[in-house]
Design a protein around this motif. Structure first.
Motif, PDB file in Angstrom:
ATOM      1  N   ALA A   1       0.392   1.118   3.619  1.00  0.00           N
ATOM      2  CA  ALA A   1       0.801   1.863   4.924  1.00  0.00           C
ATOM      3  C   ALA A   1      -0.103   1.656   5.557  1.00  0.00           C
ATOM      4  CB  ALA A   1      -0.042   3.847   4.253  1.00  0.00           C
ATOM      5  N   ARG A   2      -0.259  -0.044   6.629  1.00  0.00           N
ATOM      6  CA  ARG A   2      -0.263  -0.006   7.114  1.00  0.00           C
ATOM      7  C   ARG A   2      -0.120  -0.379   8.407  1.00  0.00           C
ATOM      8  NH1 ARG A   2      -5.644  -2.611   6.464  1.00  0.00           N
ATOM      9  NH2 ARG A   2      -5.402  -3.522   7.911  1.00  0.00           N
ATOM     10  N   PRO A   3       0.572   0.298   9.418  1.00  0.00           N
ATOM     11  CA  PRO A   3      -0.538   1.413   9.862  1.00  0.00           C
ATOM     12  C   PRO A   3      -0.426   3.037   9.496  1.00  0.00           C
ATOM     13  CG  PRO A   3       1.095   1.796  11.438  1.00  0.00           C
ATOM     14  CD  PRO A   3       0.871   0.416  10.407  1.00  0.00           C
ATOM     15  N   PRO A   4      -1.315   3.713   8.897  1.00  0.00           N
ATOM     16  CA  PRO A   4      -1.040   4.842   8.237  1.00  0.00           C
ATOM     17  C   PRO A   4       0.124   5.985   8.459  1.00  0.00           C
ATOM     18  CG  PRO A   4      -2.772   5.448   8.592  1.00  0.00           C
ATOM     19  CD  PRO A   4      -2.902   3.870   9.968  1.00  0.00           C
ATOM     20  N   GLU A   5       0.909   5.975  10.296  1.00  0.00           N
ATOM     21  CA  GLU A   5       2.461   6.329   9.939  1.00  0.00           C
ATOM     22  C   GLU A   5       3.339   5.791   9.399  1.00  0.00           C
ATOM     23  OE1 GLU A   5      -0.179   4.791  12.549  1.00  0.00           O
ATOM     24  OE2 GLU A   5      -0.805   6.622  12.736  1.00  0.00           O
ATOM     25  N   LYS A   6       3.476   4.847   8.485  1.00  0.00           N
ATOM     26  CA  LYS A   6       3.984   3.964   7.798  1.00  0.00           C
ATOM     27  C   LYS A   6       4.654   4.671   6.297  1.00  0.00           C
ATOM     28  CE  LYS A   6       4.233  -1.179   8.198  1.00  0.00           C
ATOM     29  NZ  LYS A   6       4.330  -2.168   7.507  1.00  0.00           N
ATOM     30  N   LEU A   7       3.515   5.923   6.527  1.00  0.00           N
ATOM     31  CA  LEU A   7       3.429   7.361   5.486  1.00  0.00           C
ATOM     32  C   LEU A   7       4.609   7.725   5.396  1.00  0.00           C
ATOM     33  CD1 LEU A   7       0.311   7.971   4.504  1.00  0.00           C
ATOM     34  CD2 LEU A   7       1.846   6.859   3.253  1.00  0.00           C
ATOM     35  N   GLU A   8       5.094   8.576   6.553  1.00  0.00           N
ATOM     36  CA  GLU A   8       6.181   8.805   7.394  1.00  0.00           C
ATOM     37  C   GLU A   8       7.608   8.441   6.452  1.00  0.00           C
ATOM     38  OE1 GLU A   8       5.854  11.736   8.992  1.00  0.00           O
ATOM     39  OE2 GLU A   8       4.209  11.370   9.373  1.00  0.00           O
ATOM     40  N   ALA A   9       8.371   7.112   5.857  1.00  0.00           N
ATOM     41  CA  ALA A   9       9.225   6.938   5.741  1.00  0.00           C
ATOM     42  C   ALA A   9       8.787   7.493   3.583  1.00  0.00           C
ATOM     43  CB  ALA A   9       9.421   5.372   5.597  1.00  0.00           C
ATOM     44  N   LEU A  10       7.809   7.122   3.556  1.00  0.00           N
ATOM     45  CA  LEU A  10       7.705   8.063   2.031  1.00  0.00           C
ATOM     46  C   LEU A  10       7.649   9.087   2.240  1.00  0.00           C
ATOM     47  CD1 LEU A  10       7.133   6.254  -0.455  1.00  0.00           C
ATOM     48  CD2 LEU A  10       4.905   6.661   0.052  1.00  0.00           C
ATOM     49  N   LEU A  11       7.302   9.678   2.464  1.00  0.00           N
ATOM     50  CA  LEU A  11       7.298  11.525   2.680  1.00  0.00           C
ATOM     51  C   LEU A  11       8.877  11.507   3.504  1.00  0.00           C
ATOM     52  CD1 LEU A  11       3.498  12.151   4.097  1.00  0.00           C
ATOM     53  CD2 LEU A  11       4.421  11.652   2.012  1.00  0.00           C
TER      54      LEU A  11
ATOM     55  N   GLY B   1       7.153   8.558  -6.437  1.00  0.00           N
ATOM     56  CA  GLY B   1       8.390   8.791  -7.073  1.00  0.00           C
ATOM     57  C   GLY B   1       8.675   6.930  -7.856  1.00  0.00           C
ATOM     58  N   LYS B   2       9.430   6.156  -7.516  1.00  0.00           N
ATOM     59  CA  LYS B   2       9.820   5.090  -7.493  1.00  0.00           C
ATOM     60  C   LYS B   2       9.588   3.772  -6.657  1.00  0.00           C
ATOM     61  CE  LYS B   2      12.648   6.086 -11.130  1.00  0.00           C
ATOM     62  NZ  LYS B   2      12.326   7.231 -11.432  1.00  0.00           N
ATOM     63  N   ARG B   3       8.721   4.620  -5.539  1.00  0.00           N
ATOM     64  CA  ARG B   3       8.517   3.450  -4.332  1.00  0.00           C
ATOM     65  C   ARG B   3       7.216   3.574  -4.139  1.00  0.00           C
ATOM     66  NH1 ARG B   3      11.544   6.185   0.336  1.00  0.00           N
ATOM     67  NH2 ARG B   3      11.046   3.906   1.439  1.00  0.00           N
ATOM     68  N   ALA B   4       6.584   2.795  -3.295  1.00  0.00           N
ATOM     69  CA  ALA B   4       5.358   2.437  -2.917  1.00  0.00           C
ATOM     70  C   ALA B   4       5.428   1.402  -1.599  1.00  0.00           C
ATOM     71  CB  ALA B   4       4.596   1.215  -3.579  1.00  0.00           C
ATOM     72  N   ILE B   5       4.860   1.874  -1.238  1.00  0.00           N
ATOM     73  CA  ILE B   5       4.427   1.163   0.689  1.00  0.00           C
ATOM     74  C   ILE B   5       3.287   0.621   1.145  1.00  0.00           C
ATOM     75  CG2 ILE B   5       6.555   2.500   1.694  1.00  0.00           C
ATOM     76  CD1 ILE B   5       4.488   3.962   3.511  1.00  0.00           C
TER      77      ILE B   5
ATOM     78  N   GLU C   1     -10.027  -7.380  -4.853  1.00  0.00           N
ATOM     79  CA  GLU C   1     -10.489  -6.904  -2.812  1.00  0.00           C
ATOM     80  C   GLU C   1     -10.140  -7.162  -2.098  1.00  0.00           C
ATOM     81  OE1 GLU C   1     -12.776 -11.093  -3.173  1.00  0.00           O
ATOM     82  OE2 GLU C   1     -12.333  -8.844  -4.444  1.00  0.00           O
ATOM     83  N   LEU C   2      -9.003  -8.438  -2.414  1.00  0.00           N
ATOM     84  CA  LEU C   2      -7.603  -8.693  -1.516  1.00  0.00           C
ATOM     85  C   LEU C   2      -6.244  -7.853  -1.534  1.00  0.00           C
ATOM     86  CD1 LEU C   2      -7.903 -13.113  -1.830  1.00  0.00           C
ATOM     87  CD2 LEU C   2      -9.167 -11.732  -0.639  1.00  0.00           C
ATOM     88  N   MET C   3      -6.301  -7.541  -2.046  1.00  0.00           N
ATOM     89  CA  MET C   3      -5.422  -6.339  -2.597  1.00  0.00           C
ATOM     90  C   MET C   3      -5.040  -5.553  -0.965  1.00  0.00           C
ATOM     91  SD  MET C   3      -3.714  -3.865  -4.765  1.00  0.00           S
ATOM     92  CE  MET C   3      -4.658  -2.628  -5.433  1.00  0.00           C
ATOM     93  N   GLN C   4      -3.597  -5.714  -0.333  1.00  0.00           N
ATOM     94  CA  GLN C   4      -3.567  -4.746   1.074  1.00  0.00           C
ATOM     95  C   GLN C   4      -3.878  -3.337   0.832  1.00  0.00           C
ATOM     96  OE1 GLN C   4      -3.793  -4.511   4.351  1.00  0.00           O
ATOM     97  NE2 GLN C   4      -2.674  -6.674   4.350  1.00  0.00           N
ATOM     98  N   ARG C   5      -4.097  -2.259   1.395  1.00  0.00           N
ATOM     99  CA  ARG C   5      -4.897  -1.323   1.070  1.00  0.00           C
ATOM    100  C   ARG C   5      -4.777  -0.355   2.959  1.00  0.00           C
ATOM    101  NH1 ARG C   5      -9.818  -4.289   1.885  1.00  0.00           N
ATOM    102  NH2 ARG C   5     -10.270  -3.570   4.079  1.00  0.00           N
ATOM    103  N   PRO C   6      -3.685   0.837   2.341  1.00  0.00           N
ATOM    104  CA  PRO C   6      -4.075   1.615   1.140  1.00  0.00           C
ATOM    105  C   PRO C   6      -2.037   1.045   0.498  1.00  0.00           C
ATOM    106  CG  PRO C   6      -3.405   3.405   3.257  1.00  0.00           C
ATOM    107  CD  PRO C   6      -3.786   1.499   3.374  1.00  0.00           C
ATOM    108  N   ILE C   7      -2.066   1.340  -0.686  1.00  0.00           N
ATOM    109  CA  ILE C   7      -0.995   1.198  -1.326  1.00  0.00           C
ATOM    110  C   ILE C   7      -0.548   2.753  -1.805  1.00  0.00           C
ATOM    111  CG2 ILE C   7       0.488   0.542  -3.220  1.00  0.00           C
ATOM    112  CD1 ILE C   7      -1.210  -1.878  -3.361  1.00  0.00           C
ATOM    113  N   VAL C   8       0.672   3.484  -0.628  1.00  0.00           N
ATOM    114  CA  VAL C   8       1.105   4.710  -1.522  1.00  0.00           C
ATOM    115  C   VAL C   8       2.184   4.838  -2.342  1.00  0.00           C
ATOM    116  CG1 VAL C   8       1.457   6.931  -0.372  1.00  0.00           C
ATOM    117  CG2 VAL C   8      -0.112   5.289   0.556  1.00  0.00           C
ATOM    118  N   ILE C   9       1.719   5.596  -3.605  1.00  0.00           N
ATOM    119  CA  ILE C   9       3.360   6.067  -4.394  1.00  0.00           C
ATOM    120  C   ILE C   9       3.933   7.022  -4.237  1.00  0.00           C
ATOM    121  CG2 ILE C   9       3.956   5.107  -6.988  1.00  0.00           C
ATOM    122  CD1 ILE C   9       1.206   2.740  -7.137  1.00  0.00           C
TER     123      ILE C   9
END
Length: 123
Positions: free
Chosen positions: A113-123, A107-111, A97-105
């Protein structure tokens, strides 16, 4: 630019339905018609091997993977004790329960995504 191999790999989201940032990440992915798999990590706890793999894909300090929230304080934990891979993995195996979320993976990268807009760098 993503390689053809990375572009074809599905995205995986370590998700907590109770988390607004986690729900926001799913909404962003759906809005962009991105296919993804969801792992509700509080029901399907990540293994030591999986946690180590995620840590290896994340940029930034490994300590960022640990939520320093109310639960962290309730357990009487000290943030300085969770600054290396070994201690973070041990903590998250015992207290997922202490794992930060969400973790988006992707390919070979993971972020984280707090805030969700950080996903843009992965997409």
């Amino acid at each position: 630019m993503l390689s053809d191999e990375d572009a074809m790999e599905r995205i995986t989201v370590y998700h907590n339905p109770a988390c607004g940032n986690s729900r926001g990440a799913l909404e962003l992915l759906r809005a962009r018609d991105v296919e993804f798999d969801i792992i509700e990590y509080l029901k399907e706890h990540p293994t030591r091997e999986r946690l180590e793999k995620i840590i290896g894909m994340l940029e930034g300090p490994v300590a960022d993977l640990v939520r320093k929230d109310k639960r962290f304080k309730e357990l009487g934990l000290n943030p300085a004790d969770y600054a290396d891979k070994k201690s973070v993995v041990a903590l998250l195996l015992e207290h997922p329960e202490l794992m930060q979320r969400p973790i988006v993976i992707h390919g070979k990268r993971a972020i984280i995504a707090r805030p969700p807009e950080k996903l843009e760098a992965l997409l």
